[in-house]
Design an enzyme around this catalytic site. Structure first.
Site, mmCIF file in Angstrom:
data_model
loop_
_atom_site.group_PDB
_atom_site.id
_atom_site.type_symbol
_atom_site.label_atom_id
_atom_site.label_comp_id
_atom_site.label_asym_id
_atom_site.label_seq_id
_atom_site.Cartn_x
_atom_site.Cartn_y
_atom_site.Cartn_z
ATOM 1 N N ASP A 162 2.399 3.719 3.376
ATOM 2 C CA ASP A 162 1.430 2.693 3.800
ATOM 3 C C ASP A 162 0.114 3.335 4.241
ATOM 4 O OD1 ASP A 162 0.530 0.157 4.302
ATOM 5 O OD2 ASP A 162 1.574 -0.068 6.211
ATOM 6 N N ASN A 201 -2.980 3.163 2.340
ATOM 7 C CA ASN A 201 -3.959 3.504 1.294
ATOM 8 C C ASN A 201 -5.270 2.734 1.483
ATOM 9 O OD1 ASN A 201 -1.918 4.982 0.192
ATOM 10 N ND2 ASN A 201 -1.526 3.616 -1.539
ATOM 11 N N ARG A 208 -10.433 -0.242 -2.208
ATOM 12 C CA ARG A 208 -8.995 -0.075 -1.926
ATOM 13 C C ARG A 208 -8.258 0.661 -3.040
ATOM 14 N NH1 ARG A 208 -6.413 -2.914 1.896
ATOM 15 N NH2 ARG A 208 -4.519 -2.898 0.651
ATOM 16 N N HIS A 267 -5.356 3.786 -3.419
ATOM 17 C CA HIS A 267 -4.067 3.805 -4.129
ATOM 18 C C HIS A 267 -3.985 5.015 -5.065
ATOM 19 C CE1 HIS A 267 -3.018 0.068 -2.340
ATOM 20 N NE2 HIS A 267 -3.864 -0.671 -3.035
ATOM 21 N N GLU A 275 6.686 -8.940 -1.749
ATOM 22 C CA GLU A 275 5.640 -9.655 -0.996
ATOM 23 C C GLU A 275 4.225 -9.213 -1.428
ATOM 24 O OE1 GLU A 275 8.385 -8.182 0.435
ATOM 25 O OE2 GLU A 275 9.446 -10.060 0.821
ATOM 26 N N LEU A 326 16.402 16.842 -7.473
ATOM 27 C CA LEU A 326 16.134 15.627 -6.682
ATOM 28 C C LEU A 326 15.989 14.400 -7.585
ATOM 29 C CD1 LEU A 326 13.672 15.236 -3.775
ATOM 30 C CD2 LEU A 326 13.200 13.945 -5.843
ATOM 31 N N ARG A 376 7.272 -1.093 11.466
ATOM 32 C CA ARG A 376 8.187 -2.103 10.910
ATOM 33 C C ARG A 376 8.660 -1.575 9.558
ATOM 34 N NH1 ARG A 376 3.108 -4.614 11.196
ATOM 35 N NH2 ARG A 376 1.958 -4.509 9.233
ATOM 36 N N GLU A 382 17.831 6.967 10.442
ATOM 37 C CA GLU A 382 16.939 7.369 11.523
ATOM 38 C C GLU A 382 15.529 6.971 11.108
ATOM 39 O OE1 GLU A 382 17.852 8.477 14.413
ATOM 40 O OE2 GLU A 382 19.962 8.473 13.809
HETATM 41 C C1 IPE Z 1 4.865 -2.152 2.746
HETATM 42 O O1 IPE Z 1 3.500 -2.090 3.011
HETATM 43 C C2 IPE Z 1 5.096 -2.086 1.274
HETATM 44 C C3 IPE Z 1 4.740 -0.827 0.634
HETATM 45 C C4 IPE Z 1 4.363 0.278 1.216
HETATM 46 C C5 IPE Z 1 4.874 -0.847 -0.781
HETATM 47 P P1 IPE Z 1 2.660 -3.412 3.291
HETATM 48 O O2 IPE Z 1 1.285 -2.934 3.615
HETATM 49 O O3 IPE Z 1 2.797 -4.356 2.172
HETATM 50 O O4 IPE Z 1 3.399 -4.009 4.556
HETATM 51 P P2 IPE Z 1 2.934 -5.055 5.658
HETATM 52 O O5 IPE Z 1 2.448 -6.262 4.943
HETATM 53 O O6 IPE Z 1 1.843 -4.407 6.459
HETATM 54 O O7 IPE Z 1 4.162 -5.298 6.493
HETATM 55 C C1 IPE Z 2 0.315 0.866 0.813
HETATM 56 O O1 IPE Z 2 -1.003 0.848 1.231
HETATM 57 C C2 IPE Z 2 0.444 0.659 -0.662
HETATM 58 C C3 IPE Z 2 0.956 -0.646 -1.086
HETATM 59 C C4 IPE Z 2 1.438 -1.569 -0.308
HETATM 60 C C5 IPE Z 2 0.930 -0.907 -2.487
HETATM 61 P P1 IPE Z 2 -1.721 -0.515 1.643
HETATM 62 O O2 IPE Z 2 -2.463 -1.013 0.458
HETATM 63 O O3 IPE Z 2 -0.778 -1.457 2.255
HETATM 64 O O4 IPE Z 2 -2.743 0.036 2.733
HETATM 65 P P2 IPE Z 2 -3.239 -0.718 4.040
HETATM 66 O O5 IPE Z 2 -2.029 -1.137 4.804
HETATM 67 O O6 IPE Z 2 -4.057 -1.885 3.572
HETATM 68 O O7 IPE Z 2 -4.043 0.314 4.759
HETATM 69 MG MG MG Z 3 -0.210 -1.808 4.183
#
Ligand code: IPE
Ligand code: IPE
Ligand code: MG
Length: 254
Positions: free
Chosen positions: A31, A33, A44, A48, A78, A142, A202, A215
């Protein structure tokens, strides 16, 4: 911190690792990116792409220290609610990235798996991912499992549907039976260590069933900043934990 001092830190941390207690399955919620992109003044999708570039190093590092399974949460069910341009750019990124890395992964003896709801994946992306699964099938190092169009609840729903379709009776339903009907059930074991980057605490529907006794480790590092030193911090934290699985501390230590 310079690259050289980061390398020195890595060496020092490596000396502390108990090689007999490496988590067999590490799951990572990659998470942050978007926030990394914002911080560096970029769109954004650049975040990624930068995040995808981190994957190779973490796979190599985990493979080198003997991790058997690395599962990466790349796109949740989601996440379809995001702007359609971001969604389509992500789907494109998954197949192009994995095709680009295919030979590197092969040279490192890495296996590849897809974990998620196949039926609602874009067919072309699914076909390309399946090709890579086949290409790397014989490898014995792996296993890199990429969780795309994945949701832990959806996975349990799909398992229950499959069980009902096979005509099982209520008295035949066991935890093992449900485990056997999860995605990639023949390959993917329970998660030992679950890591989430970006400071969120979360699990966002990742590995609901397999993470019952994982863990958990949370780091403020954004995914595009996550390197082997960050991975080592998570592993060292894991090695300090006592996994009791419901027992007492005395029982575990006996
Ligand atoms: C969780 O990240 C899903 C992935 C890393 C693929 P999100 O950015 O979608 O999660 P929430 O919405 O903050 O819980
Ligand atoms: C996680 O990064 C990647 C995916 C959920 C695809 P986010 O895109 O959720 O990055 P933030 O949470 O907006 O920083
Ligand atoms: Mg996110």
């Amino acid at each position: 911190m310079t690259n050289q001092s980061r390398e020195e830190l890595k060496k020092e941390m490596m000396a502390e690792v108990d090689m007999k207690n490496i988590p067999a399955h590490i799951g990572i919620i990659m998470d942050g990116n978007g926030r990394w992109a914002k911080k560096t003044g970029q769109p954004r999708i650049v975040g990624h792409h930068e995040g995808a570039r981190r994957v190779k190093n973490i796979v190599r590092f985990c493979n080198d220290i003997g991790v058997k399974h690395l599962s990466l949460y790349a796109f949740s069910i989601e996440n379809w609610s995001r702007p359609s341009l971001e969604v389509s750019a992500l789907m494109r990124l998954f197949s192009t990235y994995i095709i680009k890395e295919r030979d590197g992964l092969n040279a490192e003896n890495v296996r590849f798996e897809f974990c998620g709801r196949r039926e609602t994946m874009p067919p072309k992306v699914m076909e390309e991912l399946d090709n890579i699964v086949n290409y790397l099938r014989k490898n014995t190092g792996l296993t890199l499992t990429v969780c795309i169009n994945y949701g832990g609840r959806a996975e349990i729903v799909d398992a229950v549907k499959a069980i009902i379709q096979k005509g099982y009776k209520p008295e035949e339903i066991t935890e093992d039976l449900i485990s056997q009907h999860l995605y990639c059930s023949d390959i993917l074991p329970d998660v030992d260590l679950m890591v989430r980057t970006s400071g969120e605490m979360r699990t966002s529907n990742f590995h609901i069933w397999r993470a019952a006794y994982s863990e958990l480790y949370f780091t403020p590092a954004l995914w595009p900043e996550f390197d082997s030193v960050e991975m080592l911090k998570a592993i060292l934290a894991y090695q300090k934990r006592e996994r009791r699985f419901g027992m007492t501390s005395e029982q575990v230590q006996a």
